[in-house]
Design a protein around this motif. Structure first.
Motif, PDB file in Angstrom:
ATOM      1  N   UNK A  55       0.819  -1.223   0.000  1.00  0.00           N
ATOM      2  CA  UNK A  55       0.000   0.000   0.000  1.00  0.00           C
ATOM      3  C   UNK A  55       0.840   1.255   0.000  1.00  0.00           C
ATOM      4  N   UNK A  56       0.498   2.193  -0.868  1.00  0.00           N
ATOM      5  CA  UNK A  56       1.271   3.438  -1.013  1.00  0.00           C
ATOM      6  C   UNK A  56       1.268   4.274   0.260  1.00  0.00           C
ATOM      7  N   UNK A  57       0.167   4.149   1.064  1.00  0.00           N
ATOM      8  CA  UNK A  57       0.074   5.032   2.234  1.00  0.00           C
ATOM      9  C   UNK A  57       0.670   4.405   3.499  1.00  0.00           C
ATOM     10  N   UNK A  62       6.194   4.050   2.199  1.00  0.00           N
ATOM     11  CA  UNK A  62       6.523   5.472   2.092  1.00  0.00           C
ATOM     12  C   UNK A  62       7.923   5.794   2.590  1.00  0.00           C
ATOM     13  N   UNK A  63       8.316   5.113   3.699  1.00  0.00           N
ATOM     14  CA  UNK A  63       9.564   5.560   4.348  1.00  0.00           C
ATOM     15  C   UNK A  63      10.609   4.469   4.521  1.00  0.00           C
ATOM     16  N   UNK A  64      10.218   3.204   4.384  1.00  0.00           N
ATOM     17  CA  UNK A  64      11.124   2.181   4.911  1.00  0.00           C
ATOM     18  C   UNK A  64      11.731   1.217   3.901  1.00  0.00           C
ATOM     19  N   UNK A  65      11.345   1.323   2.624  1.00  0.00           N
ATOM     20  CA  UNK A  65      11.877   0.314   1.699  1.00  0.00           C
ATOM     21  C   UNK A  65      13.265   0.693   1.187  1.00  0.00           C
ATOM     22  N   UNK A  66      14.066  -0.311   0.917  1.00  0.00           N
ATOM     23  CA  UNK A  66      15.356  -0.121   0.252  1.00  0.00           C
ATOM     24  C   UNK A  66      15.104  -0.235  -1.244  1.00  0.00           C
ATOM     25  N   UNK A  67      14.935   0.903  -1.908  1.00  0.00           N
ATOM     26  CA  UNK A  67      14.673   0.914  -3.348  1.00  0.00           C
ATOM     27  C   UNK A  67      15.942   1.329  -4.083  1.00  0.00           C
ATOM     28  N   UNK A  68      16.208   0.723  -5.186  1.00  0.00           N
ATOM     29  CA  UNK A  68      17.326   1.196  -6.019  1.00  0.00           C
ATOM     30  C   UNK A  68      17.128   0.771  -7.462  1.00  0.00           C
ATOM     31  N   UNK A  69      17.865   1.460  -8.327  1.00  0.00           N
ATOM     32  CA  UNK A  69      17.832   1.096  -9.746  1.00  0.00           C
ATOM     33  C   UNK A  69      18.996   0.162 -10.007  1.00  0.00           C
ATOM     34  N   UNK A  70      18.739  -0.952 -10.705  1.00  0.00           N
ATOM     35  CA  UNK A  70      19.868  -1.822 -11.033  1.00  0.00           C
ATOM     36  C   UNK A  70      20.551  -1.290 -12.299  1.00  0.00           C
ATOM     37  N   UNK A  71      21.580  -1.995 -12.734  1.00  0.00           N
ATOM     38  CA  UNK A  71      22.360  -1.468 -13.863  1.00  0.00           C
ATOM     39  C   UNK A  71      21.554  -1.468 -15.165  1.00  0.00           C
TER      40      UNK A  71
END
Ligand code: HAM
Length: 444
Positions: A55-57, A62-71
């Motif tokens: 859920x977006x809310x 909103x605050x806790x995920x480890x997001x990143x772009x791969x190569x």
């Protein structure tokens, strides 16, 4: 400068890793008894999976995920919880062709939270997910599995708290009641809750800032908004739990922090002194729309996850896990000939499945006895040159006067029969309910 571990992570060293094996083994035993099968999913997934699932809310996304772009410029996320990945795998592998799937997993999860006691950025969960049945009997089974885990570790200071989020009709009327109520206090609630009021009013009850205020305590309770169907479904869940003699408390203020829940939700809390504020060991609930929302066929589901760090803290607060780490036999050898013979004896014992240890530093008798203590040896076999000449060996039980001299050839049988006669059902049984004379039961 030496490189140190990342904030919110920790190493599990040999002095502790055996505890992890111990709890994981016991969890696997219980899952086997309940006929749950293991599933292992990737540690990272497409970010969208978690945004659509959790859920977006929710604070989590909103605050806790480890997001990143791969190569390859793809947005990926380290899994913050296990349910989303398992549901994705369930759909992608068409596991729904089986009417029922009862699955479990053990693995690391990642949340960018403020680290504190019981809260880490990399932590471990044991979870179960069960697909295919919306029968309240399934809710009761899943809760009873969680309670059996608690019993398997002989934990006493725990409380099972239960609530229902009802069906769609229930949630719609409850959300409207929350909006009406909290709109009156718009100036008194935190900034995040103001947004929640607009986007997802149920999330307000999960607020970590305002949770204990009077405004929150007097907020409408979902139990007053349940549809007739939702109420009767929840009553059935409670009936099944009662028939299994499972103790619980209905707490209408639990909403859980993730958006996918419907109907039954529950938490298991440790009420152990010194545990700190992070005392929810296990959380779970039903998610009857999640499979469909992620593109699968409409399939009901329910599950839970234990935080293993918190479970371990609870176990260690009530029991001494050192006694679980036991070498069956330590072989002390005195003299060169005896050391040669001991090497063969140790190897034979290990081939027979006995956890066997010896001294590798050619230490004095006193030092070898210290090692027996370090390894918590159940029995100690002592071999000197004179015993060897007679093909005999001394066997001693630590902390007792018991000592026998027996033929070396009989050593294996002797230790096995001693271990059997002292083996304790209370420590090995998964229910923890046996009436044996073990330490655990003596304390009850
Ligand atoms: P959850 O309540 O977010 O639920 O997490 C379950 C448990 O993981 C918590 O009760 C807590 O013991 C542990 N936990 C969560 N965050 C941390 C952290 N930062 N450090 C240490 N332990 C933590 C879920 O994850 C759902 N997927 C459970 C579920 C499965 N519901 C249905 N199926």
């Amino acid at each position: 400068m030496a490189i140190t571990k990342a904030k919110g992570t920790y190493d599990i060293l040999p002095s502790d890793s055996y505890k992890w094996s111990f709890i994981e083994d016991k969890i696997r035993q219980v899952c086997q008894i309940f006929n749950y099968e293991e599933i292992r999913t990737p540690i990272f997934e497409a970010s969208e999976l978690f945004h659509r699932t959790v859920g977006e809310t929710s604070d989590l996304v909103k605050k806790e995920t480890y997001d990143f772009k791969d190569r390859g410029d793809r947005l990926v996320t380290l899994r913050p919880e296990g349910t989303a990945g398992v549901v994705r795998a369930y759909i992608e592998n068409k596991m729904y062709t089986e009417p029922i799937n009862k699955l479990f997993y053990i693995g690391s999860m990642f949340r960018y939270e403020r680290p504190q006691k019981g809260r880490y950025r990399q932590f471990n969960q044991f979870g179960v997910e069960c697909f295919g049945s919306s029968d309240p009997i399934m809710d009761a089974e899943v809760i009873s599995l969680a309670v059996t885990i608690i019993k398997a570790f002989r934990l006493k200071g725990v409380k099972v708290r239960l609530n229902t989020l009802g069906d769609d009709t229930t949630r719609e009327s409850y959300k409207a009641a929350l909006v009406e109520y909290f709109s009156k206090y718009k100036d008194d609630i935190c900034e995040d809750c103001k947004v929640r009021l607009e986007k997802n009013p149920l999330r307000i009850l999960d607020c970590k800032v305002d949770r204990d205020t009077e405004i929150f305590k007097n907020a409408p309770k979902i139990t007053d908004y349940l549809s007739i169907e939702a109420k009767s479904r929840f009553t059935k869940v409670l009936e099944y739990l009662d028939s299994m003699q499972i103790n619980y408390e209905v707490d209408p203020m639990i909403v859980r922090g993730l958006d996918y829940y419907t109907h039954t939700i529950f938490e298991i809390e440790a009420q152990i002194e010194g545990f700190g504020s992070q005392n929810v060991m296990c959380g779970g609930g039903r998610y009857d729309h999640l499979v469909e929302n992620l593109g699968g066929p409409s399939t009901p589901g329910i599950g839970f996850a234990f935080g293993l760090e918190r479970l371990l803290t609870a176990i260690e607060a009530e029991h001494d896990l050192n006694s679980e780490m036991q070498v069956h036999l330590f072989v002390i050898a005195l003299g060169d000939k005896a050391r040669l013979a001991a090497t063969k004896i140790v190897n034979d014992m290990r081939c027979g499945g006995l956890i066997t240890e010896m001294d590798y530093l050619n230490g004095k008798l006193k030092n070898q006895f210290k090692l027996c203590e370090k390894y918590n040896a159940k029995y100690i076999a002592i071999l000197g040159d004179s015993e060897l000449e007679n093909n005999e060996i001394n066997v001693k039980t630590p902390n007792s006067t018991e000592q026998v001299t027996i033929p070396i050839d009989n050593l294996y049988q002797y230790v096995v029969s001693k271990l059997r006669s002292s083996s304790c059902q209370g420590c090995s049984s998964s229910c923890g309910d046996c009436n044996c004379d073990c330490e655990g039961n003596k304390n009850e």
